[in-house]
Design a protein around this motif. Structure first.
Motif, PDB file in Angstrom:
ATOM      1  N   ALA A  71      43.663  33.845  26.726  1.00  0.00           N
ATOM      2  CA  ALA A  71      44.698  34.682  27.346  1.00  0.00           C
ATOM      3  C   ALA A  71      44.231  36.120  27.459  1.00  0.00           C
ATOM      4  CB  ALA A  71      45.982  34.605  26.527  1.00  0.00           C
ATOM      5  N   LEU A  72      43.606  36.629  26.426  1.00  0.00           N
ATOM      6  CA  LEU A  72      43.127  38.015  26.461  1.00  0.00           C
ATOM      7  C   LEU A  72      42.099  38.195  27.559  1.00  0.00           C
ATOM      8  CD1 LEU A  72      43.095  40.816  25.213  1.00  0.00           C
ATOM      9  CD2 LEU A  72      41.319  40.019  23.642  1.00  0.00           C
ATOM     10  N   GLN A  73      41.219  37.230  27.723  1.00  0.00           N
ATOM     11  CA  GLN A  73      40.224  37.331  28.786  1.00  0.00           C
ATOM     12  C   GLN A  73      40.893  37.362  30.156  1.00  0.00           C
ATOM     13  OE1 GLN A  73      37.328  34.214  28.672  1.00  0.00           O
ATOM     14  NE2 GLN A  73      36.224  34.920  30.484  1.00  0.00           N
ATOM     15  N   CYS A  74      41.912  36.533  30.331  1.00  0.00           N
ATOM     16  CA  CYS A  74      42.641  36.538  31.612  1.00  0.00           C
ATOM     17  C   CYS A  74      43.338  37.872  31.839  1.00  0.00           C
ATOM     18  CB  CYS A  74      43.655  35.397  31.638  1.00  0.00           C
ATOM     19  SG  CYS A  74      42.926  33.752  31.705  1.00  0.00           S
ATOM     20  N   PHE A  75      43.961  38.415  30.812  1.00  0.00           N
ATOM     21  CA  PHE A  75      44.629  39.711  30.959  1.00  0.00           C
ATOM     22  C   PHE A  75      43.627  40.809  31.313  1.00  0.00           C
ATOM     23  CE2 PHE A  75      47.934  37.981  27.803  1.00  0.00           C
ATOM     24  CZ  PHE A  75      48.707  37.504  28.847  1.00  0.00           C
ATOM     25  N   GLN A  76      42.449  40.750  30.739  1.00  0.00           N
ATOM     26  CA  GLN A  76      41.432  41.744  31.049  1.00  0.00           C
ATOM     27  C   GLN A  76      40.956  41.603  32.487  1.00  0.00           C
ATOM     28  OE1 GLN A  76      38.480  41.012  28.072  1.00  0.00           O
ATOM     29  NE2 GLN A  76      39.640  41.950  26.416  1.00  0.00           N
ATOM     30  N   GLU A  77      40.799  40.373  32.944  1.00  0.00           N
ATOM     31  CA  GLU A  77      40.379  40.162  34.328  1.00  0.00           C
ATOM     32  C   GLU A  77      41.452  40.614  35.312  1.00  0.00           C
ATOM     33  OE1 GLU A  77      39.564  36.050  34.373  1.00  0.00           O
ATOM     34  OE2 GLU A  77      37.672  36.199  33.262  1.00  0.00           O
ATOM     35  N   ALA A  78      42.707  40.449  34.927  1.00  0.00           N
ATOM     36  CA  ALA A  78      43.790  40.864  35.830  1.00  0.00           C
ATOM     37  C   ALA A  78      43.891  42.372  35.938  1.00  0.00           C
ATOM     38  CB  ALA A  78      45.120  40.291  35.333  1.00  0.00           C
ATOM     39  N   ALA A  79      43.381  43.098  34.954  1.00  0.00           N
ATOM     40  CA  ALA A  79      43.517  44.552  34.954  1.00  0.00           C
ATOM     41  C   ALA A  79      42.816  45.194  36.141  1.00  0.00           C
ATOM     42  CB  ALA A  79      42.969  45.124  33.646  1.00  0.00           C
ATOM     43  N   THR A  80      41.766  44.551  36.650  1.00  0.00           N
ATOM     44  CA  THR A  80      41.032  45.146  37.777  1.00  0.00           C
ATOM     45  C   THR A  80      41.854  45.158  39.059  1.00  0.00           C
ATOM     46  OG1 THR A  80      40.052  42.985  38.286  1.00  0.00           O
ATOM     47  CG2 THR A  80      38.834  44.433  36.782  1.00  0.00           C
ATOM     48  N   GLU A  81      42.911  44.347  39.119  1.00  0.00           N
ATOM     49  CA  GLU A  81      43.724  44.258  40.343  1.00  0.00           C
ATOM     50  C   GLU A  81      45.020  45.045  40.245  1.00  0.00           C
ATOM     51  OE1 GLU A  81      42.466  42.740  42.976  1.00  0.00           O
ATOM     52  OE2 GLU A  81      40.691  42.281  41.755  1.00  0.00           O
ATOM     53  N   VAL A  82      45.216  45.767  39.155  1.00  0.00           N
ATOM     54  CA  VAL A  82      46.429  46.568  39.018  1.00  0.00           C
ATOM     55  C   VAL A  82      46.431  47.651  40.083  1.00  0.00           C
ATOM     56  CG1 VAL A  82      47.666  48.148  37.510  1.00  0.00           C
ATOM     57  CG2 VAL A  82      46.639  46.080  36.560  1.00  0.00           C
ATOM     58  N   GLY A  83      47.574  47.809  40.717  1.00  0.00           N
ATOM     59  CA  GLY A  83      47.688  48.767  41.804  1.00  0.00           C
ATOM     60  C   GLY A  83      47.373  48.181  43.160  1.00  0.00           C
ATOM     61  N   LYS A  84      46.936  46.922  43.186  1.00  0.00           N
ATOM     62  CA  LYS A  84      46.587  46.280  44.452  1.00  0.00           C
ATOM     63  C   LYS A  84      47.524  45.130  44.794  1.00  0.00           C
ATOM     64  CE  LYS A  84      41.668  47.122  43.467  1.00  0.00           C
ATOM     65  NZ  LYS A  84      40.346  46.479  43.283  1.00  0.00           N
ATOM     66  N   GLU A  85      48.255  44.610  43.793  1.00  0.00           N
ATOM     67  CA  GLU A  85      49.078  43.429  44.019  1.00  0.00           C
ATOM     68  C   GLU A  85      50.525  43.715  43.644  1.00  0.00           C
ATOM     69  OE1 GLU A  85      47.374  40.164  41.938  1.00  0.00           O
ATOM     70  OE2 GLU A  85      45.402  40.367  42.883  1.00  0.00           O
ATOM     71  N   GLU A  86      51.426  43.117  44.425  1.00  0.00           N
ATOM     72  CA  GLU A  86      52.847  43.434  44.291  1.00  0.00           C
ATOM     73  C   GLU A  86      53.398  42.996  42.949  1.00  0.00           C
ATOM     74  OE1 GLU A  86      57.075  42.227  44.444  1.00  0.00           O
ATOM     75  OE2 GLU A  86      55.356  40.870  44.529  1.00  0.00           O
ATOM     76  N   PHE A  87      52.995  41.847  42.448  1.00  0.00           N
ATOM     77  CA  PHE A  87      53.509  41.376  41.172  1.00  0.00           C
ATOM     78  C   PHE A  87      53.082  42.296  40.034  1.00  0.00           C
ATOM     79  CE2 PHE A  87      52.624  38.961  37.261  1.00  0.00           C
ATOM     80  CZ  PHE A  87      53.915  38.558  36.954  1.00  0.00           C
ATOM     81  N   LEU A  88      51.833  42.694  40.030  1.00  0.00           N
ATOM     82  CA  LEU A  88      51.363  43.583  38.968  1.00  0.00           C
ATOM     83  C   LEU A  88      52.006  44.960  39.086  1.00  0.00           C
ATOM     84  CD1 LEU A  88      47.585  42.620  38.873  1.00  0.00           C
ATOM     85  CD2 LEU A  88      49.424  41.849  37.376  1.00  0.00           C
ATOM     86  N   ASP A  89      52.298  45.373  40.307  1.00  0.00           N
ATOM     87  CA  ASP A  89      53.011  46.656  40.474  1.00  0.00           C
ATOM     88  C   ASP A  89      54.413  46.557  39.905  1.00  0.00           C
ATOM     89  OD1 ASP A  89      50.793  47.671  41.681  1.00  0.00           O
ATOM     90  OD2 ASP A  89      51.517  47.409  43.733  1.00  0.00           O
ATOM     91  N   ARG A  90      55.080  45.430  40.123  1.00  0.00           N
ATOM     92  CA  ARG A  90      56.408  45.247  39.517  1.00  0.00           C
ATOM     93  C   ARG A  90      56.326  45.164  38.003  1.00  0.00           C
ATOM     94  NH1 ARG A  90      58.809  40.698  40.215  1.00  0.00           N
ATOM     95  NH2 ARG A  90      57.311  39.575  41.498  1.00  0.00           N
ATOM     96  N   LEU A  91      55.225  44.637  37.534  1.00  0.00           N
ATOM     97  CA  LEU A  91      55.042  44.505  36.099  1.00  0.00           C
ATOM     98  C   LEU A  91      55.033  45.856  35.405  1.00  0.00           C
ATOM     99  CD1 LEU A  91      54.390  42.536  33.756  1.00  0.00           C
ATOM    100  CD2 LEU A  91      51.984  42.960  34.222  1.00  0.00           C
TER     101      LEU A  91
END
Length: 1398
Positions: free
Chosen positions: A890-910
């Motif tokens: 899970a931690l590895q997935c969360f780290q990989e998702a961090a590179t897309e913050v600011g680019k995707e609507e779901f992460l922006d809502r997050l």
């Protein structure tokens, strides 16, 4: 985007994955016997739609009733697409009667729904409340509603008002199946059926709420007379009709004051009767509209059917089906009336049908819908527009194919799993078929009731496995042999299920709602719905004949050249579909399942096709390819029509601007489980068709690439465009439809409620728990696919609001249109499911509903090719790993998702719930903070530390760095990593947070008793803060629970600061005496003072001092609120106390005092509370009271206190012992033992009293005083209590101070003792016994001077002289006078001699 509808339809099965539908059984006994030789009528079915079923704001919106009849049983089911109906299924059994096919008629009034039933011996009326009366409010907010059948059990079926037995005269024509029924404007129930005489028998029941009698009349062609027959007739009424005039099909059209009864008779003539006038108004010969056929004209009709349709625009239309051997014909007429009240038929159209057996047909204002069954029992449904169809081309309905006759089990597949997958695949087998097959397979046994979907699967597995095990006779056999046995027994059960499914799938009738254009196919075991077919699907699925007729126009494009190319292209695709074998299809399936290249799989399939082209299919395909002028354009159009990709996410909250009643109605639209299932199956059917189309298109593209220049490509560069663009787009589209198909087939997992609640709590940490997509579904009544779950919980309301917000949509029309609405919903739902779209609601829904296995599989399938929402997918995948306990993944997935913050609507809502400015400046840091909170809530501190360490690199400001370092410190501390926690503390850039962490470190390590680590840390630049924190904690918490003083002592000792260590322990001892007044507290106090003494002894004498802590002082702690007075104002600080310096000798005194307190508490535990903070003087009194005289004397000497109180106390003890009882004597030994006697004599001759006197004597000998003060106080104490003075005490005291003894005697009026003492004293002065009075030499001229207490003697003489009446006093007075005279004489002589000597 594929939103263009064609004229064809698709069948969608309406059965849900639930337990067998339970009917409430009601038995109706009309009181008749079975007819001998009665024919068994075929099963039939029918449907009823409410008048306002197409009205959005109606309680009957999308609501209908359907029924089936079989023998004496009538099964009625009410269904709604908007809400789940309770008690909606009922089964009526009419004893000894068979229901006529089509003998059930429903009509509604403003307040009631009325069921009219016709059997071969009786007629019945059932009156039920109308839904509008059950729910009067327009705002119906319940997710479940009561059906109209809820109170059917209260109906009295024996009421003669609502039930009637058909009399034998005139009676019903034997074995006739025709009937009709209606309600008159007055509320009367009328039944029409063929009479035995060939006419039409009319039975009239009075209104249900009015008392009346049943009446009968017969309509006869030869007479217009009205014959009312009440009850039984004594004679038969015979007319001149023959059997050829027998009505084969009856229909009625109600007017305001009349009713027209239409009868299609055996003589092929259509007759129209007026019920009011009892007159035949029209006769029309149907043979006039058929090709000339004398055989048909002179034979009796057998299968003719009649249907009516009325609309304000076309008036009353009649549809007639003429059943002719080897052919059938539909004739559509319009009823025309003239001014003279004459009627005629205007022929509109004649339609010729196929040779299959017609089961049912329905007529609307524009179309004829027909249901056939061919010789192979295959269902055929078609419809045609009878006005605007010059080619007389019937439109196709693609019916649901039956389950495959055999299940293909691959070499790597488990037979059990393969068969279970086919048996329990959505829309393959009904639960009824599975249960019946299981019952047969068990060979009877107990009846299976109320099994859930999973329980039924388990029971099937157990039954088949038990059958297999029971047939095995050998103990050992190979794995391959066992596999063959599995296939054999599972195929046997599968075949049984096929038989029952085929029986339940027998079509019985069509149900067409002309108001909403909804068409249902009523089958023996379930109901299915017809949904419109999109243009691309229509071209791919339609028959060859229909496809050839599309050359004139194709709704996919307006360009005729492109249309021709598309048709040729589709024909190529159809040829490829027919040539692809099951093994080839499996190659594509496996490639997509294992995330392999679809292009490579298509190449493999093409190679197989080229290598096995025995029927020259590929050659035919090549020929058609040559006819395509612009294949790239045709493929582009097809891909565009199949692509559901949109550029921006769909808008949300569109319903918020609508009125409340509209919002409530919209929120319930398509909200029932049946509608959810239908929408899910519509999407599944769409995805299945499009998947095959994309597969064949990809194979065709590979064929183009394989042939290269051998095929005409039109313009230059098209081959390159095909290779570089179209192949990848087709592959992407293929993978997308494979994913949608998988999701629409994949069943969701039943999740316990507590798991859902726990998941929702975890999501609340992300500030997203209020999102509708994350709200778990808690009202699932049957297993759902994940697509159905998504539609019900999230997508439905959004889609409905979105459709309503658009202009010219099905929801903005006056009447809901089923076809347009289901098509629009399917399109929008596919947009939500389309993986390349920016929306992320589908995966959010699965995450919120704990569908972790399905979510992981979804992400696995899209990860190789989908580049949209990559970060969001990684985040929800991390959520899955958290739920399954795989935290590091899970931690590895969360780290990989961090590179897309600011680019995707779901992460922006997050990160949208955080501070907007902060989120905008450092979005990735805000993302990390959310994830950290999630990990903390789940309870994974190691992962929190790892992610926080990584997040520090993203933090640019001191505040964020400090927060992360604080988080690292906290979790290291929680994990017991004390060293790492200290390092994180020292690296914290915020002094305030650093101090908080330091305080927490001290408290936690102290609570864990890990004091060694706490003391050993260097605390660089934090030494004073640590001391302050520990001191503050020490002064704020309970002394007996926490050991902060001892910690602080060890802290100072470790740093060789002995004075501070001594100060700490002295303060600890002071507080213990003040706050912990117990024996344990006093023991600790003694130890504290000993520690303080030891510390000062380790210092050079000139520095061996401490500052005395303020006794009872209030220590100000950091952050403490200011003290206030009664007026609420801040109290003034107390005046400064004078500083007192305590040296070693002062501490020694305190130690001795504390030790005496402890001694007292040990001797008498009840005195600990009093002695805890007692001063030296108070302690002396307490020790005396307890009998601890040694301790009291020692304490008096230490603090230089006077000793008389001790002697007085002991004297009082002696007095009490001397005059006390045995209890006092026995208790005295305890305190006597506590005092150190030189030798304790515990014999029978020695008592406690003797020992007490001996102890007093020893004290008087040990503590001498020049003036005999201690003796005097003891004697005074004794005399004050009237106790005789012991001789030894008198002898001791008179040796020390005879004058003092004399005065004591005088004070207590002991005149005799005083006189005796004076006489002895004078004798001693004169030389007789002088040693007993401490006189070294008696009176003489050479001896030292002697004296007498003349004042006391004078007082004694005076007292004796005043009481001369007492002879004893007089004698003593005389003796004293004589003795004194003698004394004076010797004194004079001694004086003269001394003078002479001098």
């Amino acid at each position: 985007m594929a939103a263009v509808l064609e004229r064809s339809f698709l069948e969608i099965c309406g059965f849900e994955r639930e337990t067998v539908q339970r009917f409430r059984d009601i038995t109706v006994n009309p009181g008749v016997n079975s007819l001998p030789g009665a024919v068994k009528y075929p099963d039939s079915a029918g449907g009823f739609y409410y008048e306002e079923s197409g009205k959005l704001l109606s309680v009957t919106s999308n609501r209908f009733i359907h029924w089936t009849t079989s023998g004496d049983a009538l099964q009625l089911v009410e269904q709604s697409l908007d809400t789940n109906l309770l008690n909606n299924a009922v089964r009526l059994r009419i004893v000894n009667c068979n229901l006529l096919p089509g003998g059930v008629h429903l009509q509604e009034t403003q307040s009631h729904v009325i069921i009219l039933i016709v059997t071969n011996q009786s007629v019945h009326r059932v009156v039920l409340p109308h839904p509008a009366r059950m729910y009067r409010s327009e705002l119906v907010t319940e997710t479940q509603m009561q059906s109209v059948f809820t109170d059917i059990g209260k109906v009295d079926f024996r009421d003669p008002q609502n039930s009637y037995v058909i009399p034998s005269i005139p009676g019903q024509f034997p074995n006739s199946t025709a009937s009709t029924a209606w309600l008159s404007s007055e509320g009367e129930a009328l039944f029409a059926l063929p009479s035995t005489s060939g006419g039409i028998l009319i039975i009239k029941l009075p209104p249900h709420d009015v008392q009346g009698s049943v009446s009968i009349l017969e309509l006869k062609q030869s007479s217009v007379m009205q014959r009312f027959l009440t009850g039984w007739m004594p004679t038969a009424i015979r007319g001149d009709q023959g059997p050829s005039d027998l009505p084969l099909s009856l229909a009625v059209r109600q007017l305001e004051n009349d009713a027209f009864i239409f009868a299609l008779c055996q003589d092929h003539k259509l007759r129209m009767w007026s019920y009011k006038d009892q007159m035949c108004l029209m006769v029309a010969d149907m043979m006039e509209y058929m090709p000339v056929n004398r055989d048909v004209k002179h034979s009796s009709g057998q299968g003719h059917k009649l249907r009516l349709s009325f609309s304000p625009s076309t008036g009353l239309c009649l549809g007639v089906y003429l059943a002719v051997p080897k052919r059938g014909q539909f004739c559509v007429f319009q009823l025309v009336s003239t001014e003279s009240n004459r009627y005629s038929l205007d022929h509109i159209s004649s339609l010729f049908a196929t040779q299959e057996t017609l089961i049912d047909f329905s007529l609307t204002s524009t179309d004829v819908w027909a249901l056939w069954q061919d010789d192979e029992n295959q269902t055929i449904v078609k419809y045609i527009n009878f006005e605007h169809n010059q080619a007389a081309q019937w439109n196709q309905v693609f019916v649901q194919p039956p389950p495959a006759e055999e299940v293909t089990v691959g070499e790597e597949d488990d037979p059990r799993e393969a068969y279970l997958g086919s048996l329990f695949s959505p829309s393959q087998f009904t639960t009824t078929a599975l249960v019946k097959a299981l019952q047969i397979y068990r060979r009877g046994g107990e009846k299976i009731l109320d099994l859930s979907w999973e329980a039924l699967k388990k029971e099937v597995t157990v039954a088949v496995e038990n059958e297999l095990q029971g047939s095995v006779t050998e103990y050992e056999f190979s794995q391959e042999e066992y596999r063959q046995l599995q296939v054999e027994f599972w195929s046997k059960f599968y075949a049984c299920c096929l038989q029952y499914q085929e029986a339940l799938s027998s079509p019985l009738a069509l149900h067409v709602n002309p108001r909403t254009a909804m068409v249902c196919l009523l089958k023996k075991g379930y109901i299915s719905f017809l949904i419109p077919c999109f243009a691309v699907d229509h071209l791919y699925l339609c028959s060859e004949g229909h496809l050839s007729n599309e050359e004139e126009e194709t709704p996919v494009t307006d360009d005729p050249d492109a249309a021709r190319d598309i048709l040729q292209l589709v024909q190529c695709l159809r040829l490829i579909r027919e040539s692809v074998t099951e093994e080839m299809a499996c190659v594509m399936e496996k490639a997509l399942e294992h995330m392999q290249s679809p292009e490579r799989a298509a190449e493999q399939v093409l190679e197989c096709l080229l290598g096995s082209d025995h029927d020259n299919v590929i050659e035919d395909v090549q020929n058609k390819m040559q006819a395509i002028q612009n294949p790239v354009n045709a493929m582009t159009i097809l891909l565009r029509e199949m692509n559901y990709e949109i550029e921006t996410p769909m808008e949300d909250n569109l319903g918020a601007v609508q009125p409340l009643n509209v919002r409530m109605s919209l929120s319930q639209l398509f909200g029932s489980s049946a509608a959810v299932h239908l929408v899910g199956q519509a999407v599944c059917q769409n995805a299945m068709t499009r998947f095959l189309l994309c597969r064949d298109l990809l194979i065709l593209q590979q064929l183009y690439l394989h042939l290269g220049g051998e095929v005409y490509f039109g313009e230059d560069g098209q081959l390159y465009q095909l290779q570089q663009d179209l192949v990848s787009r087709t592959s992407h589209c293929l993978c997308s439809y494979y994913l949608v198909r998988w999701a629409s087939r994949c069943l969701s997992t039943a999740v316990p409620m507590d798991t859902l609640e726990a998941n929702l709590q975890h999501l609340s940490v992300l500030d997203m728990s209020d999102s509708a997509a994350l709200t778990p579904n808690k009202s699932v009544s049957s297993p759902q696919t994940v697509v159905e779950l998504f539609f019900q919980t999230v997508a439905r309301k959004r889609i409905i609001y979105q459709i309503y917000a658009q202009p010219d949509t099905p929801l903005t029309q006056a009447v809901l249109n089923w076809s347009e609405l289901i098509a629009a919903i399917s399109v929008y739902l596919l947009q939500h499911l389309w993986p390349s779209n920016p929306g992320f609601l589908f995966l959010e829904c699965m995450m919120g509903n704990c569908q972790y296995t399905q979510l992981q599989e979804h992400i696995r399938l899209i990860s190789p090719w989908c580049q949209v929402n990559v970060g969001s997918c990684r985040f929800v995948l991390g959520q899955c790993y958290l739920a399954t306990g795989e935290g590091h993944k899970a931690l590895q997935c969360f780290q990989e998702a961090a590179t897309e913050v600011g680019k995707e609507e779901f992460l922006d809502r997050l990160i949208g719930g955080s501070d907007e400015e902060e989120a905008a400046s450092a979005p990735r840091l805000q993302y990390y903070n959310k994830v950290l909170r999630l990990l903390e809530d789940v309870g994974l501190p190691e992962l929190v530390i790892q992610l926080s360490t990584m997040a520090i690199s993203e933090a640019t400001d001191v505040r964020s760095q400090a927060a992360l370092q604080t988080r690292i410190f906290k979790h290291h501390l929680d994990l017991g990593h004390n060293k790492q926690a200290y390092e994180a503390l020292t690296q914290n850039p915020d002094p305030c947070r650093q101090l908080d962490c330091l305080r927490q470190l001290v408290v936690v390590l102290c609570e864990r008793s890990q004091l060694h680590d706490l003391v050993e840390f260097p605390y660089v630049n934090l030494h004073d803060e640590v001391v302050t924190i520990i001191e503050s904690r020490a002064r704020a918490v309970d002394l007996m629970t926490h050991n902060y003083y001892e910690l602080l002592y060890a802290f100072h000792i470790n740093r060789h600061n002995y004075r501070k260590a001594g100060t700490v322990m002295f303060e600890y001892g002071m507080r213990l005496g003040r706050e912990v007044r117990t024996l344990n507290g006093l023991q600790k106090q003694v130890n504290c003072y000993l520690c303080a003494l030891n510390c000062l002894r380790l210092i050079r004498p000139e520095y061996a001092w401490i500052v005395q802590p303020v006794s009872g002082g209030v220590y100000e702690r950091p952050g403490a609120s200011p003290k206030r007075n009664y007026d609420g104002e801040c109290a003034a600080n107390p005046a400064g106390h004078r500083i007192e310096i305590l040296e070693l000798k002062d501490l020694q005194k305190e130690y001795i005092l504390a030790r005496n307190r402890m001694t007292l508490a040990q001797h008498d535990p009840n005195s600990a509370a009093i002695a805890g903070n007692a001063s030296a003087v108070e302690m002396v009194a307490l020790l005396i009271q307890a009998g601890l005289f040694d301790a009291a004397l020692s304490l008096c000497q230490t603090f230089k206190l006077s000793l008389p109180p001790v002697f007085e106390g002991l004297a009082f003890k002696c007095i009490k012992l001397q005059y006390g009882g045995e209890a006092i004597q026995s208790e005295a030994w305890d305190w006597l033992a506590a005092n150190q006697l030189s030798s304790v004599i515990s014999t029978k001759e020695s008592s406690a009293t003797d020992e007490a006197w001996r102890l007093l004597s020893s004290y008087l000998e040990r503590y001498k005083c020049q003036n005999g003060q201690y003796h005097r106080c003891v004697i005074n104490k004794l005399l004050s209590h009237g106790v005789p003075i012991p001789n030894w005490l008198v002898n001791c005291y008179k040796e020390i101070d005879a004058a003092g003894l004399l005065r004591l005697y005088l004070n207590y009026d002991l005149l005799e003792e005083a006189a005796e003492l004076v006489l002895e004293f004078v004798d001693a002065l004169l030389g007789k016994g002088h040693q007993y009075f401490g006189i070294e030499r008696p009176l003489s001229a050479t001896a030292p001077l002697v004296w007498l207490p003349y004042l006391a003697i004078d007082q004694l003489l005076q007292a004796l002289g005043e009481n001369q009446s007492n002879i004893n006093n007089a004698n003593l007075h005389q003796k004293l006078q004589d003795k004194l005279a003698l004394y004076y004489k010797h004194v004079s002589q001694a004086t003269i001699r001394r003078q002479q000597n001098t």
